[in-house]
Design an enzyme around this catalytic site. Sequence first.
Site, mmCIF file in Angstrom:
data_model
loop_
_atom_site.group_PDB
_atom_site.id
_atom_site.type_symbol
_atom_site.label_atom_id
_atom_site.label_comp_id
_atom_site.label_asym_id
_atom_site.label_seq_id
_atom_site.Cartn_x
_atom_site.Cartn_y
_atom_site.Cartn_z
ATOM 1 C CG HIS A 57 -76.314 48.932 -18.258
ATOM 2 N ND1 HIS A 57 -75.420 50.126 -18.565
ATOM 3 C CD2 HIS A 57 -77.357 49.518 -17.720
ATOM 4 C CE1 HIS A 57 -75.958 51.212 -17.875
ATOM 5 N NE2 HIS A 57 -77.197 50.942 -17.449
ATOM 6 C CG HIS A 59 -79.654 50.905 -12.956
ATOM 7 N ND1 HIS A 59 -79.036 52.021 -12.445
ATOM 8 C CD2 HIS A 59 -79.675 50.962 -14.373
ATOM 9 C CE1 HIS A 59 -78.648 52.551 -13.530
ATOM 10 N NE2 HIS A 59 -78.887 51.900 -14.846
ATOM 11 C CD GLN A 152 -80.177 57.968 -11.655
ATOM 12 O OE1 GLN A 152 -80.538 56.877 -11.706
ATOM 13 N NE2 GLN A 152 -80.020 58.884 -12.825
ATOM 14 C CG HIS A 210 -75.617 55.373 -16.885
ATOM 15 N ND1 HIS A 210 -75.209 54.578 -15.892
ATOM 16 C CD2 HIS A 210 -76.874 55.045 -16.941
ATOM 17 C CE1 HIS A 210 -76.109 53.702 -15.405
ATOM 18 N NE2 HIS A 210 -77.450 53.830 -16.144
ATOM 19 C CD GLU A 213 -80.251 56.510 -20.462
ATOM 20 O OE1 GLU A 213 -79.402 56.637 -19.273
ATOM 21 O OE2 GLU A 213 -81.296 55.854 -20.453
ATOM 22 C CG ASP A 309 -80.895 50.551 -18.147
ATOM 23 O OD1 ASP A 309 -80.204 50.768 -17.304
ATOM 24 O OD2 ASP A 309 -81.326 51.700 -19.176
ATOM 25 C CD1 TRP A 315 -85.601 56.150 -15.825
ATOM 26 C CD2 TRP A 315 -85.119 54.809 -13.977
ATOM 27 N NE1 TRP A 315 -84.765 56.738 -14.820
ATOM 28 C CE2 TRP A 315 -84.413 56.084 -13.889
ATOM 29 C CE3 TRP A 315 -85.010 53.983 -13.287
ATOM 30 C CZ2 TRP A 315 -84.109 56.373 -12.601
ATOM 31 C CZ3 TRP A 315 -84.423 54.075 -11.904
ATOM 32 C CH2 TRP A 315 -83.912 55.266 -11.680
#
Length: 429
Positions: A57, A59, A152, A210, A213, A309, A315
């Site tokens: 996982h 991005h 997203q 996702h 979360e 991630d 983030w």
Amino acid sequence: MFDLIIRKANLPDGRTGIDVGILGERIAAVEAGLEGTAGREIDAAGRLVCPPFIDSHVHLDSTLSLGLPRLNESGTLLEGISLWGELKPSLTQEVIYQRARKLCFWSMARGTLAIRSHVDICDDRLLAVDALVALREEMKPYLDIQLVAFPQDGYIRYGKSPENLLRALDKGVDVVGGIPHFEATMADGALSVAQLVRIAAERGLQVDMHCDESDDPLSRHIETLAAETVRHRMHGRVTGSHLTSMHSMDNYYVSKLIPLIAEAGVAAVANPLINITLQGRHDTYPKRRGMTRVKELMAAGVTVSFGHDCVMDPWYPMGSHDMLEVANMALHVGQMTGVEEIKSCFAAVTENAAKVLNLENYGIAPGKNADLIVLQAGDAIEAIRLHAERLFVIRRGKILAETAPRVAQVHLGGEAKSLDFTRANLDLV
Ligand code: FE2
């Protein structure tokens, strides 16, 4: 007789003194005292040899964008999402491609040779999709990339998502994603899960969403995801990523939920580096850790893997794409310090992740792909403890990356002593 032999390897299953013979792109023999010669031999000398790490996982479209256009001051998921929204209009396909490409090199050096990356489909230009589909093709000889169509800004909440998602799948994105906890209402979240699983079932694709979360204990979209998986007979092809609300849920409800997840054959991906920093931001003290219930899910027979991630993006400001760092953080956050628990954290960045990605020919056995790492550690526990160097990274029988062993020089009274931190060399020599 062989192209490459790795001698005297320790394997993750506990076998020691094993020779691995490689012919072409495949493993041809795995046994002690293997007879035969090879064009090249590597003496593992009692070090761990394992199949490559897998990041289940990440991005790749936002990676290495830290500080653009500004830093995340609150440290929350929601500020990260709005910050990414500010950055999106200025992105170009080339910029996304080059950043993601750089991360692939980091991955290779770290022995991570398979990546499942979510790609945001809420930019109507689908620049990130085009960039990452091209990158997936360029990287094929070196590492495997799976792409997940990730809305997203919400599948229902952002009006163009349904159209963009189908366009992304038509462009060759592999997996259907989602973000039900970000939809405007719980009902919309459940509706998005039902619609997205149906699309995947109709197209014969996997799902990786996702999901939950959130610190909200009432965020229960994983329940719907499990039910829709059963409805569409998608057993073994659906993954719930993050699932952090499970950390905050009522225990009685979880005692019903985890068996449902197991029955549906839904896998779970925890992202410990990110969720230990993003979750619990609205708490004073005590602060919730926010990682999903890894230990309990594993005990129920659910396939659990770990993802990185984010690496230096809106983030998360840290990271070097090291899956051993991920496993190390997971065992701390999940209090998984028993011997078998630590080994299961290693499995979560190797064999469990291979199951999540449904990779073929993964592992150390005759006929499997000759994809291997030689670590500067004797076993999986030591590898996690030391973030061990990846001395050799081998892809389809060829050496893809090498790193020199890490050895410190300690100067005592003018005399230099060599020190490395592996168990066999704890004393100064
Ligand atoms: Fe994510």
